[in-house]
Design a protein around this motif. Sequence first.
Motif, PDB file in Angstrom:
ATOM      1  N   PHE A 128       0.839  -1.206   0.000  1.00  0.00           N
ATOM      2  CA  PHE A 128       0.000   0.000   0.000  1.00  0.00           C
ATOM      3  C   PHE A 128       0.877   1.261   0.000  1.00  0.00           C
ATOM      4  CE2 PHE A 128      -3.100  -2.835   2.557  1.00  0.00           C
ATOM      5  CZ  PHE A 128      -3.524  -3.454   1.386  1.00  0.00           C
ATOM      6  N   GLU A 129       2.005   1.189   0.718  1.00  0.00           N
ATOM      7  CA  GLU A 129       2.904   2.347   0.739  1.00  0.00           C
ATOM      8  C   GLU A 129       3.540   2.559  -0.633  1.00  0.00           C
ATOM      9  OE1 GLU A 129       5.416   1.546   4.089  1.00  0.00           O
ATOM     10  OE2 GLU A 129       3.858   2.175   5.516  1.00  0.00           O
ATOM     11  N   ALA A 130       3.869   1.458  -1.305  1.00  0.00           N
ATOM     12  CA  ALA A 130       4.480   1.571  -2.645  1.00  0.00           C
ATOM     13  C   ALA A 130       3.512   2.167  -3.659  1.00  0.00           C
ATOM     14  CB  ALA A 130       4.956   0.199  -3.116  1.00  0.00           C
ATOM     15  N   MET A 131       2.215   2.081  -3.358  1.00  0.00           N
ATOM     16  CA  MET A 131       1.230   2.641  -4.284  1.00  0.00           C
ATOM     17  C   MET A 131       1.322   4.164  -4.372  1.00  0.00           C
ATOM     18  SD  MET A 131      -2.156   0.392  -3.372  1.00  0.00           S
ATOM     19  CE  MET A 131      -2.206  -1.392  -3.647  1.00  0.00           C
ATOM     20  N   SER A 132       2.087   4.790  -3.475  1.00  0.00           N
ATOM     21  CA  SER A 132       2.215   6.257  -3.529  1.00  0.00           C
ATOM     22  C   SER A 132       2.797   6.703  -4.867  1.00  0.00           C
ATOM     23  CB  SER A 132       3.082   6.751  -2.372  1.00  0.00           C
ATOM     24  OG  SER A 132       4.382   6.232  -2.510  1.00  0.00           O
ATOM     25  N   SER A 133       3.497   5.794  -5.545  1.00  0.00           N
ATOM     26  CA  SER A 133       4.058   6.139  -6.859  1.00  0.00           C
ATOM     27  C   SER A 133       2.957   6.418  -7.889  1.00  0.00           C
ATOM     28  CB  SER A 133       4.953   5.000  -7.357  1.00  0.00           C
ATOM     29  OG  SER A 133       4.178   3.827  -7.550  1.00  0.00           O
ATOM     30  N   LEU A 134       1.727   6.044  -7.578  1.00  0.00           N
ATOM     31  CA  LEU A 134       0.627   6.241  -8.526  1.00  0.00           C
ATOM     32  C   LEU A 134       0.016   7.641  -8.443  1.00  0.00           C
ATOM     33  CD1 LEU A 134      -1.288   2.909  -7.773  1.00  0.00           C
ATOM     34  CD2 LEU A 134       0.098   3.372  -9.802  1.00  0.00           C
ATOM     35  N   THR A 135       0.399   8.385  -7.423  1.00  0.00           N
ATOM     36  CA  THR A 135      -0.276   9.661  -7.134  1.00  0.00           C
ATOM     37  C   THR A 135      -0.299  10.589  -8.348  1.00  0.00           C
ATOM     38  OG1 THR A 135       0.555   9.470  -4.896  1.00  0.00           O
ATOM     39  CG2 THR A 135      -0.351  11.607  -5.540  1.00  0.00           C
ATOM     40  N   ARG A 136      -1.482  11.146  -8.601  1.00  0.00           N
ATOM     41  CA  ARG A 136      -1.628  12.014  -9.769  1.00  0.00           C
ATOM     42  C   ARG A 136      -2.706  13.059  -9.503  1.00  0.00           C
ATOM     43  NH1 ARG A 136      -3.238   9.107 -15.215  1.00  0.00           N
ATOM     44  NH2 ARG A 136      -1.990   7.473 -14.260  1.00  0.00           N
ATOM     45  N   CYS A 137      -2.468  14.285  -9.987  1.00  0.00           N
ATOM     46  CA  CYS A 137      -3.497  15.320  -9.875  1.00  0.00           C
ATOM     47  C   CYS A 137      -3.335  16.311 -11.016  1.00  0.00           C
ATOM     48  CB  CYS A 137      -3.422  16.031  -8.524  1.00  0.00           C
ATOM     49  SG  CYS A 137      -1.858  16.836  -8.209  1.00  0.00           S
ATOM     50  N   GLU A 138      -4.373  17.091 -11.237  1.00  0.00           N
ATOM     51  CA  GLU A 138      -4.341  18.143 -12.256  1.00  0.00           C
ATOM     52  C   GLU A 138      -4.334  19.494 -11.558  1.00  0.00           C
ATOM     53  OE1 GLU A 138      -7.975  18.571 -14.471  1.00  0.00           O
ATOM     54  OE2 GLU A 138      -7.209  20.273 -15.618  1.00  0.00           O
ATOM     55  N   SER A 139      -3.394  20.383 -11.978  1.00  0.00           N
ATOM     56  CA  SER A 139      -3.387  21.743 -11.453  1.00  0.00           C
ATOM     57  C   SER A 139      -3.910  22.674 -12.529  1.00  0.00           C
ATOM     58  CB  SER A 139      -1.963  22.158 -11.067  1.00  0.00           C
ATOM     59  OG  SER A 139      -1.526  21.393  -9.976  1.00  0.00           O
ATOM     60  N   PHE A 140      -4.864  23.514 -12.170  1.00  0.00           N
ATOM     61  CA  PHE A 140      -5.499  24.419 -13.133  1.00  0.00           C
ATOM     62  C   PHE A 140      -5.456  25.831 -12.555  1.00  0.00           C
ATOM     63  CE2 PHE A 140      -9.505  26.453 -14.667  1.00  0.00           C
ATOM     64  CZ  PHE A 140      -9.243  26.456 -16.022  1.00  0.00           C
TER      65      PHE A 140
END
Lengths: 356, 253
Positions: free
Chosen positions: A232-244
């Motif tokens: 679950f900690e390794a899943m942090s590599s998936l983090t994604r967001c959009e900045s507008f």
Amino acid sequence: MSADGRIFVKGNEAVSMGAIDAGLKGYFGYPITPQNEIPEFMSLHLPKAGGAFVQAESEMAAINMVLGAAATGARAMTSSSSPGVSLMQESFSYMAASETPCVVVNMMRGGPGLGDINTAQGDYFQATRGGGHGDYRTPVLAPSTCQEAYDLTREAFDIAFRFRTPVMILGDAILGQMKEPITRGEPRPADPAESADWGLSGAKGREQRVFRSLFLAEGLLTAVNQRLRAKFEAMSSLTRCESFMTDDAELVVVSFGSIARIVKSSIRKLRARGLKVGLLRPITLFPFPSEAIADLARQGKRLLTIEHNMGQMLDDVRLAVCGIADSAFHGTLSGTIPTPDEYEAAIEAALTGGSK
Amino acid sequence: MSETLAFTRTPSVAVTPTHYCPGCQHGVAHRMVAEYLDAEKLAEKTIMVTSIGCSVFLYNYLRFDSVEAPHGRAPATATGVKRVSPDKVVFTYQGDGDLASIGMAEIMHAANRGERITVVFVNNTVYGMTGGQMAPTTLVGQKTTTSPAGRCASTEGSPFRMAEIVAGLGGVAFSARVALNNVKHLAQARKAIRRAFEVQLAGQGMGFVELLATCPTNWKMTPVQANEHIEAAIIPTFPLGVFKDIAKNAGAC
């Protein structure tokens, strides 16, 4: 299809196409509004693509059909909406524990209880906190457009197989029912090697493989949970967001999914009036883009969380900026559809009036 | 002086002690299933779906590939396995609480759809693992920890006769009830298990076999008394027999 290859489809159809183009082998579902276009699409198109479709007798049966199909190493999925997803929670826990990869789509409707069939974001807690019993997490992706619904559903299978975990696509009635042009990618051929070292195929020439979640011997479950926690900690590599429009913003709205699009309309209108406001849209709800939000707070920007619920993602925003700042909140309750005007007023009030 | 080997080990049965109580017949049921699959050289293409209850550790005793389904959902899980792997041999192994109580919907619908799976249903009229509570198959008058005065038909219902109920569903190709309490019945059980797999392999529909088995611990009996109890008390409520066999039902699809 237009000359440039774009097709005009509903969000639910975009999800279905994304799954089939990702190499889906088994879809198992039970009808519930507002996501019925998914089982309907699958019943027609998945068998033609070489996959299996079963209309299950219940959501519980559907998710456990997914468990069986997924344990063989096949790409498998189900879809539902809020009350139906509640019925599936037990098996999400089992699949997280037995490390069974699959994709689950939740096109949220109003709740709690039977609620209504209109749009809402009331399942954020359930989706991001695991939902079922025990101590686990699953990646949650929140598309905002039909194209993103296609792309993220497709990608969700890769994430599911990379981490051997259930992955949730969290949309809502707006996304499921709206129609937009999308571009499909190349269909992915089935990869027989994908599950070669773990899928159930009959124990020919090797030791048996077992998908299990019962670990009774002293310390055994602890060891399993330690391994899961590392995952679950390794899943942090998936983090994604959009900045507008966040660079020069004095106030940044944090909002996800189709609601973030309404917020975007409001922000455009406010920008036209010269107000410095922006949007940060988490695309992954778990893992949550805490660092990106904390950065904004460190720069002195004020935050406003807008959701179609009574304040759920707000908890994650506050955890992200804990000790640095706080976030104001504006929620629209289930049973009411938000408008750009409502959000425009809320954002302006937060900008000019400070934290509510 | 040479020795004659009277018994050969069943390769798919693991060499390990089981956790079952003395006189429990799960071990017998396990071995009969494994004997059939080994004899037909099907072990290497078999996927079993294990369930909840005393048999939850089936994968420790049978060396087939396995997925553990949540309580009652094994027929749904087996449906998922079989639909994407139609070339595999798929069976569920379920107790009476699992199949006839919490999992009633799943077995009914999988049977009605005619899933090409085999269901091995072990009926000992009681919840074993949780300590002897009333099951859907508990006999009228039978005392359990949750029917301390004996099951009362007017308030707690009567036992479900699953083999007969399942036989009435269109997708079922074979349904039978057998018992594991004596040599004659074991021979019948072996035959029924064979047929329950044969109809799956022939693509004819679901094969269902109900095995009447002992639970000496929760019945508070010796193993011998438990075997006698099957004959004297259980078979009169749960008659043995083949309730459907597609080979003998002309016109069934």
